[in-house]
Structure formats: C-alpha cells, structure tokens
Design an enzyme around this catalytic site. Structure first.
Site, PDB file in Angstrom:
ATOM      1  N   ARG A 153      -5.507  -0.216  -6.333  1.00  0.00           N
ATOM      2  CA  ARG A 153      -5.450  -0.961  -7.338  1.00  0.00           C
ATOM      3  C   ARG A 153      -4.902  -0.441  -8.479  1.00  0.00           C
ATOM      4  NH1 ARG A 153     -10.402  -4.493  -9.159  1.00  0.00           N
ATOM      5  NH2 ARG A 153     -11.161  -2.491  -9.757  1.00  0.00           N
ATOM      6  N   ASP A 154      -4.174   0.928  -8.492  1.00  0.00           N
ATOM      7  CA  ASP A 154      -3.510   1.645  -9.488  1.00  0.00           C
ATOM      8  C   ASP A 154      -2.393   2.474  -8.885  1.00  0.00           C
ATOM      9  OD1 ASP A 154      -2.678   2.016 -11.973  1.00  0.00           O
ATOM     10  OD2 ASP A 154      -4.292   3.697 -12.325  1.00  0.00           O
TER      11      ASP A 154
END
Length: 207
Positions: A46-47
C-alpha cells in the site's frame, strides 16, 4: 531491517545515483520478486514507491516501510481513508472504493516509469487535488517522450497495462516475475550473466 548503506531508489529517479541498464533491470526484478512474495502471503504493501526501496552494499533492492501494509483477509478490502503517496496511489483508493492487491502493481508501474525515465511522474503537478482529478480522469504520464533505449516498447506496453484504471488489465507480480525471467521485459545492453546470477540468488534464498 538490515543496514542498507547505498541509499534509496529515489536517488536513481533523481539522477543522483547512476545506474546502467543491468542495474536497473536487477532493481526492478528484485522489487517485483519481493512483492510476489508479499502477495503470496496475502500482504498488500500500500505504499510502494522509490523512497521505500533501499539498496544493500551490493546495490540489491530491499523493499521496506510496511507501516501501511495490510493483510488481505478477503478478496477485496474497503478503502475508508487515504493511504499511500498520492503519485503512486491507485485511482480506486482515491475514490474510496473496494480494492485488491493490484494497487501495488499500479504503484510498481509508476516506480518502473520513474526508474526508466529517470524523472518523477507528474512532476509538473504541484496540487494534490489536481493530481487526484488527473488520475481519476484516466490521464497518465506520456510514455512517448522516453526514448526506446531507456524504455523499450515492451516496458511501455507493460506500464500501460499495469497502471490501467481497469484493474483486470493489471498483471500479478507472479506474472511480472515470469515476464522478466522469460526475457519479455528486458533492456538494451543488459549483462545477462549478471542478471541471471541475481535471479538465481533469489531462487536459492527460497522465498
């Protein structure tokens, strides 16, 4: 995390660290294989972005910073709040829609673009809301401005699919790893022996 003395992938994007095509291909493969492993454990990062890829003493990539990572305990998750860095954030996250692990593939597409183009994506957009609107309207960086030596057509096609707004277009990381191994994704003037040795070293690690 082991100490990584050679900085982050962002140094390559910003041209403060010079990588030849062999080093770039090794970095992109290593990141894809790390993400394949994460996804095999149902973990979504997610990042994923250049700042979250560090280099060890051999300039091998190490994916780091799992502060926003999440266990995918169902095929889809509901997005309830913004997460990740806007440039690398998939449009479904921006729209607060259900999402799958393919959001990491979207991020990887932008990371790949930046490594090969050696420039930040959307560097002409300074306003976050304008960036969100641009992405949600389906607009992406212009691949045609990058010459074929730095970004061959195989990578342009791959990036186009991987940052697609239509999530079924995005390949899995298992498929991406296969693309590298089979030579579907490659760069000019790559030292194949050096690349294959790195691929083999990851296979021997057993991940």
């Amino acid at each position: 995390t082991d100490y990584c003395p050679n900085g982050s992938l962002n140094l390559v994007v910003m041209r403060r660290k010079q990588f030849n095509n062999t080093q770039k291909l090794i970095a992109l493969y290593g990141i894809a294989d790390a993400m394949r492993y994460l996804h095999s454990l149902n973990i979504v990062h997610r990042d994923l972005k250049p700042e979250n890829v560090l280099f060890n003493a051999r300039d091998e990539p190490i994916v780091c910073d799992f502060g926003l990572s999440k266990l995918m305990d169902s095929p889809k998750l509901r997005q309830t709040m913004a997460s990740g860095s806007p440039v690398y954030m998939a449009p479904e996250l921006m729209r607060r829609q259900d999402y799958t692990s393919s959001i990491d593939v979207y991020s990887y597409a932008f990371l790949t673009y930046e490594v090969l183009a050696e420039r930040p994506a959307f560097d002409n957009i300074k306003n976050i809301q304008l960036l969100v609107n641009t992405v949600c309207e389906g607009k992406r960086p212009d691949l045609s401005i990058v010459d074929d030596y730095h970004m061959p057509q195989c990578f342009k096609d791959f990036i186009t699919h991987s940052w697609s707004d239509y999530t079924p277009d995005r390949p899995s990381f298992a498929q991406i790893v296969t693309f590298f191994k089979e030579g579907i994704l490659t760069l000019p003037d790559v030292n194949k022996d050096e690349f294959n040795q790195f691929v083999e070293s990851l296979s021997l690690a057993g991940y």
